[in-house]
Scaffold this motif. Structure first.
Motif, PDB file in Angstrom:
ATOM      1  N   GLN A  32       4.845   5.150   0.233  1.00 59.12           N
ATOM      2  CA  GLN A  32       5.393   5.041  -1.111  1.00 59.12           C
ATOM      3  C   GLN A  32       6.925   5.035  -1.093  1.00 59.12           C
ATOM      4  N   GLU A  38       6.142   4.304  -8.255  1.00 61.57           N
ATOM      5  CA  GLU A  38       4.804   4.045  -7.724  1.00 61.57           C
ATOM      6  C   GLU A  38       4.751   2.697  -7.034  1.00 61.57           C
ATOM      7  N   GLY A  39       4.264   2.673  -5.787  1.00 60.56           N
ATOM      8  CA  GLY A  39       4.116   1.422  -5.064  1.00 60.56           C
ATOM      9  C   GLY A  39       2.902   0.645  -5.554  1.00 60.56           C
ATOM     10  N   GLU A  42      -1.493   2.859  -3.308  1.00 58.94           N
ATOM     11  CA  GLU A  42      -1.218   4.245  -2.912  1.00 58.94           C
ATOM     12  C   GLU A  42      -2.320   4.810  -2.035  1.00 58.94           C
TER      13      GLU A  42
END
Length: 377
Positions: A32, A38-39, A42
């Motif tokens: 991340q 937030e990628g 996750e």
């Protein structure tokens, strides 16, 4: 890209390293950004690039904005039925797949949700609705009697009364029928059947154009963990690329078998999509491209069902359908084995009704196998 198979093959764009097919991502977790944003991925339960690819493919061939794939068809159906809240009611078409029936009669009552059964959707009217009815769930054609319901008409009535329409499209697949275009709000399918098509993986699909419904389905999946693993996601994505070719061959085989069996003295009745009456034939021709590759039949009085089954060499006596192999089953004790006796009777699922799932084998071999078994009966 307007062609079905073209969309199925080329749904995924910008594949890494110019590979012809996307790679398989097996990672359970993903790094991340240290910016605490937030990628894109996750943790595998919440999302995985391979699963995202098959969901993109399913959305493209369904003509849907959103698609979610599950570990099984029942996982997909449970997530959709699970949207119902305590005090609400679902109208369910009958007959229906035994797993869907179990969820409606065993699980939903625990949640305070009532299910009312509709045995003929041609009679559906505003009188069937009250303020508690929030969902109409149907198969068309039905399992295993192949009765046909008018999706557009049902959607019009349901929407007028504040209910959503869910169609189990497992038998027809998006190649032959597109319920969302006909007014349905949600489509569920057992990917185990025609979509995967080779009898070697379990999967389920939910498609919708409604972002709010999609979010509810995603949250249900995230909570339950009923995800399709990366390897199965990849195999489903690859297998569905040949759906149109397989479905054409299976439907062609089914039509020739039905024609032969109509003339055989050991066969009493044959049931296929549109066979019940002229109205259903018209509906089927209007909302689908053909009858599919599934039909049911009964033997004439005095014929021996066991002798028929024991003589078969190619058709395997087994549940499921949609694979390249031809199968045959006895729904009353197999796929509909969980039904209460009165529901079996009301749904006209006779004890001697046999359901045939036609595969892609050479038609002369299939015809010969059935003729020999019918003669033995």
């Amino acid at each position: 890209m307007s062609g079905f198979t073209t969309r199925a093959i080329h749904a995924i764009e910008n594949i890494e390293n110019e590979a012809i097919v996307p790679p398989i991502y097996l990672a359970s977790t993903f790094g991340q950004p240290t910016t605490f944003e937030e990628g894109p991925f996750e943790y595998q339960r919440g999302g995985n690039p391979t699963r995202a690819n098959v969901e993109t493919t399913m959305a493209k061939i369904e003509g849907a904005k959103h698609a979610r794939v599950f570990a099984s068809g029942m996982g997909a159906t449970a997530a959709v039925m699970g949207m119902l809240k305590t005090g609400e009611t679902m109208l369910m078409g009958m007959p229906v797949y035994g797993g869907n029936y179990r969820f409606a009669t065993i699980e939903l009552p625990k949640r305070g949700v009532e299910s009312r059964f509709i045995h003929d959707f041609a009679t559906l009217s505003d009188d069937d609705f009250d303020e508690t009815v929030k969902m109409v769930f149907l198969e068309t054609p039905t399992n295993p009697t192949l009765r046909v319901a008018d999706i557009a008409r049902i959607a019009e009535i349901a929407h007028r009364n504040g209910a959503i329409v869910v169609v189990d499209n497992t038998f027809m697949t998006p190649y032959l029928q597109l319920p969302l275009e006909l007014g349905a709000d949600v489509v569920v399918q057992s990917a185990t059947k025609y979509l995967a098509g080779h009898g070697d993986l379990l999967g389920g699909v939910v498609t919708t154009n409604d972002a709010e419904i999609d979010e509810q389905v995603f949250k249900a999946q995230l909570i339950s963990g009923g995800i399709l693993p990366p390897m199965d996601s990849y195999r489903l994505m690859q297998n569905v690329k040949t759906l149109a070719i397989r479905m054409e061959r299976q439907q062609e085989n089914a039509l020739k078998i039905i024609e032969m069996m109509r003339e055989h003295p050991a066969v009493d009745e044959i049931f296929y999509a549109g066979s019940a009456n002229e109205n259903e034939a018209e509906i089927q021709s209007r909302q689908a491209k053909g009858i599919g590759a599934l039909f049911s039949f009964t033997l004439t009085e005095g014929k021996d069902v066991k002798a028929f089954l024991d003589t078969l060499q190619i058709f395997e006596f087994a549940v499921s359908l949609g694979g390249i192999e031809s199968l045959i089953c006895l729904p009353a004790t197999m796929t509909q084995g969980a039904y209460a006796p009165e529901h079996l009777k009301d749904s006209h699922v006779a004890p001697n009704l046999l359901r045939v799932a036609v595969g892609i084998e050479d038609i002369d071999d299939l015809l010969g196998d059935l003729r020999t078994a019918l003669d033995a009966a």
